[in-house]
Write a protein that holds these residues in place. Sequence first.
Motif, mmCIF file in Angstrom:
data_model
loop_
_atom_site.group_PDB
_atom_site.id
_atom_site.type_symbol
_atom_site.label_atom_id
_atom_site.label_comp_id
_atom_site.label_asym_id
_atom_site.label_seq_id
_atom_site.Cartn_x
_atom_site.Cartn_y
_atom_site.Cartn_z
ATOM 1 N N PHE A 26 41.352 45.766 36.084
ATOM 2 C CA PHE A 26 39.938 45.928 36.393
ATOM 3 C C PHE A 26 39.758 46.157 37.885
ATOM 4 O O PHE A 26 40.498 45.614 38.712
ATOM 5 C CB PHE A 26 39.130 44.695 35.947
ATOM 6 N N LEU A 27 38.757 46.935 38.207
ATOM 7 C CA LEU A 27 38.419 47.279 39.588
ATOM 8 C C LEU A 27 38.265 46.016 40.437
ATOM 9 O O LEU A 27 37.523 45.107 40.075
ATOM 10 C CB LEU A 27 37.108 48.059 39.570
ATOM 11 N N GLY A 28 39.003 45.964 41.543
ATOM 12 C CA GLY A 28 38.894 44.812 42.434
ATOM 13 C C GLY A 28 39.535 43.547 41.903
ATOM 14 O O GLY A 28 39.187 42.440 42.334
ATOM 15 N N ALA A 29 40.476 43.688 40.958
ATOM 16 C CA ALA A 29 41.125 42.520 40.365
ATOM 17 C C ALA A 29 41.711 41.617 41.446
ATOM 18 O O ALA A 29 42.352 42.086 42.388
ATOM 19 C CB ALA A 29 42.230 42.969 39.410
ATOM 20 N N GLY A 30 41.478 40.319 41.293
ATOM 21 C CA GLY A 30 41.997 39.363 42.263
ATOM 22 C C GLY A 30 41.266 38.045 42.162
ATOM 23 O O GLY A 30 40.257 37.930 41.453
ATOM 24 N N PRO A 31 41.742 37.034 42.871
ATOM 25 C CA PRO A 31 41.182 35.684 42.734
ATOM 26 C C PRO A 31 39.742 35.554 43.200
ATOM 27 O O PRO A 31 39.044 34.614 42.799
ATOM 28 C CB PRO A 31 42.121 34.817 43.584
ATOM 29 N N GLU A 32 39.275 36.479 44.038
ATOM 30 C CA GLU A 32 37.916 36.384 44.571
ATOM 31 C C GLU A 32 36.925 37.283 43.828
ATOM 32 O O GLU A 32 35.755 37.382 44.219
ATOM 33 C CB GLU A 32 37.903 36.760 46.064
ATOM 34 N N ALA A 33 37.366 37.947 42.777
ATOM 35 C CA ALA A 33 36.505 38.918 42.090
ATOM 36 C C ALA A 33 35.248 38.248 41.546
ATOM 37 O O ALA A 33 35.299 37.147 40.995
ATOM 38 C CB ALA A 33 37.279 39.584 40.952
ATOM 39 N N GLY A 34 34.114 38.937 41.684
ATOM 40 C CA GLY A 34 32.855 38.408 41.168
ATOM 41 C C GLY A 34 32.819 38.382 39.648
ATOM 42 O O GLY A 34 32.247 37.467 39.045
ATOM 43 N N PHE A 35 33.386 39.393 39.025
ATOM 44 C CA PHE A 35 33.514 39.420 37.564
ATOM 45 C C PHE A 35 34.648 38.470 37.212
ATOM 46 O O PHE A 35 35.816 38.724 37.536
ATOM 47 C CB PHE A 35 33.810 40.844 37.094
ATOM 48 N N THR A 36 34.340 37.359 36.563
ATOM 49 C CA THR A 36 35.332 36.293 36.432
ATOM 50 C C THR A 36 36.585 36.726 35.683
ATOM 51 O O THR A 36 37.687 36.277 36.000
ATOM 52 C CB THR A 36 34.715 35.051 35.764
ATOM 53 N N LEU A 37 36.446 37.617 34.701
ATOM 54 C CA LEU A 37 37.623 38.048 33.949
ATOM 55 C C LEU A 37 38.556 38.910 34.794
ATOM 56 O O LEU A 37 39.742 39.038 34.480
ATOM 57 C CB LEU A 37 37.197 38.800 32.685
ATOM 58 N N ALA A 38 38.046 39.496 35.891
ATOM 59 C CA ALA A 38 38.904 40.271 36.789
ATOM 60 C C ALA A 38 39.881 39.368 37.535
ATOM 61 O O ALA A 38 40.898 39.839 38.057
ATOM 62 C CB ALA A 38 38.055 41.058 37.779
ATOM 63 N N ARG A 39 39.585 38.070 37.565
ATOM 64 C CA ARG A 39 40.531 37.128 38.185
ATOM 65 C C ARG A 39 41.782 37.006 37.321
ATOM 66 O O ARG A 39 42.903 36.919 37.844
ATOM 67 C CB ARG A 39 39.850 35.776 38.396
ATOM 68 N N ASP A 40 41.598 37.001 35.988
ATOM 69 C CA ASP A 40 42.746 37.027 35.073
ATOM 70 C C ASP A 40 43.573 38.292 35.282
ATOM 71 O O ASP A 40 44.802 38.251 35.258
ATOM 72 C CB ASP A 40 42.278 36.995 33.613
ATOM 73 N N HIS A 41 42.883 39.402 35.469
ATOM 74 C CA HIS A 41 43.600 40.664 35.698
ATOM 75 C C HIS A 41 44.431 40.589 36.980
ATOM 76 O O HIS A 41 45.570 41.060 37.022
ATOM 77 C CB HIS A 41 42.617 41.825 35.774
ATOM 78 N N GLY A 42 43.849 40.010 38.022
ATOM 79 C CA GLY A 42 44.600 39.872 39.275
ATOM 80 C C GLY A 42 45.847 39.024 39.100
ATOM 81 O O GLY A 42 46.922 39.351 39.617
ATOM 82 N N ALA A 43 45.718 37.929 38.345
ATOM 83 C CA ALA A 43 46.872 37.063 38.087
ATOM 84 C C ALA A 43 47.927 37.787 37.257
ATOM 85 O O ALA A 43 49.143 37.628 37.490
ATOM 86 C CB ALA A 43 46.420 35.790 37.377
ATOM 87 N N THR A 44 47.470 38.614 36.304
ATOM 88 C CA THR A 44 48.419 39.376 35.478
ATOM 89 C C THR A 44 49.130 40.439 36.311
ATOM 90 O O THR A 44 50.343 40.653 36.153
ATOM 91 C CB THR A 44 47.684 40.026 34.293
ATOM 92 N N GLU A 45 48.392 41.102 37.191
ATOM 93 C CA GLU A 45 49.033 42.059 38.100
ATOM 94 C C GLU A 45 50.147 41.378 38.892
ATOM 95 O O GLU A 45 51.238 41.945 39.062
ATOM 96 C CB GLU A 45 48.004 42.648 39.058
ATOM 97 N N GLN A 46 49.875 40.155 39.368
ATOM 98 C CA GLN A 46 50.903 39.449 40.141
ATOM 99 C C GLN A 46 52.115 39.120 39.287
ATOM 100 O O GLN A 46 53.265 39.224 39.749
ATOM 101 C CB GLN A 46 50.323 38.172 40.756
ATOM 102 N N MET A 47 51.894 38.745 38.032
ATOM 103 C CA MET A 47 53.014 38.518 37.115
ATOM 104 C C MET A 47 53.889 39.774 37.014
ATOM 105 O O MET A 47 55.125 39.688 37.013
ATOM 106 C CB MET A 47 52.506 38.174 35.715
ATOM 107 N N LEU A 48 53.238 40.926 36.909
ATOM 108 C CA LEU A 48 53.997 42.174 36.780
ATOM 109 C C LEU A 48 54.726 42.515 38.072
ATOM 110 O O LEU A 48 55.874 42.970 38.043
ATOM 111 C CB LEU A 48 53.061 43.312 36.355
#
Length: 288
Positions: free
Chosen positions: A111-133
């Motif tokens: 998701f656009l802007g994925a990361g721990p500070e994302a306003g869209f809360t589910l984008a925080r999960d995406h940021g964590a998944t990106e880091q896993m990858l």
Amino acid sequence: MAHGEGTAVTRVVVTGATGRIGGQVARLLAAAPEVELRLVGRSLHRAPQLEGVEAVRADFSDAAACREAFAGADALLLVSAGEAADRLAQHRTAIDAAVDAGVGHVVYTSFLGAGPEAGFTLARDHGATEQMLRDSGLAWTFLRDSFYADVLLDFAGEERVIRGPGGTGRCAFVSRRDVAEVAARILREAGPWAGRSLDLTGPVSVSLAEAVLLMTRARGEEYEFVDETLTEARASRASYDAPDWQVEAWISTYTAIASGELDVVSDDVEQVLGRAPLSVEESVTDPL
């Protein structure tokens, strides 16, 4: 799995094949003679029925099933799991399975802007998944999708009213068709896109008030946007009896737009496809 004769074969596994994005990617790749395709999903009766294409039942929470389903894949489309309290655990299981299965390249729908500070809360999960990858050792490409233009129709529902605290914030809503086409193109030849995060957006950023005018014009029926307060937003969603984290995620769809953080227009769709992305009007006229 079927493929054409005399061509270098790319073995592609598509997860989420029963969903709109995964299903469309599957249809696009089934028409590519150089692709040997396997579909993965939980309810295979909802997957596209494609001649000569193997379909395997696997859930992201089942490591053994994922390892078997991903085996031999040159490229894997990892469609993010549905909204769930254990979504990150599911992603961890799937990524570990991809490592164990020797997957060549993972294309992940983020998701656009994925990361721990994302306003869209589910984008925080995406940021964590990106880091896993990133940490997995796998080759990867992240498709950082903006909100889907097609979903505006779901938000509006039968009443054709979009309600939420979106204010005057803007978002470049992206067509699901464009996301699927980008994914299919990269899965066929992933190498040039390795290590890239692509922001997939529509051609122009619009407010929700502007979006409903475009929808009205495109579909010939009137749509309305009602800008709610946070209190009103929680009250109007109370009848769904959803857990607090999910209600907050739904509301953050709108507050993320209101904040301005999704006012991003990228040319990455055009970079991959060689054409401009579809507009809101085109997306809602022929939704995926």
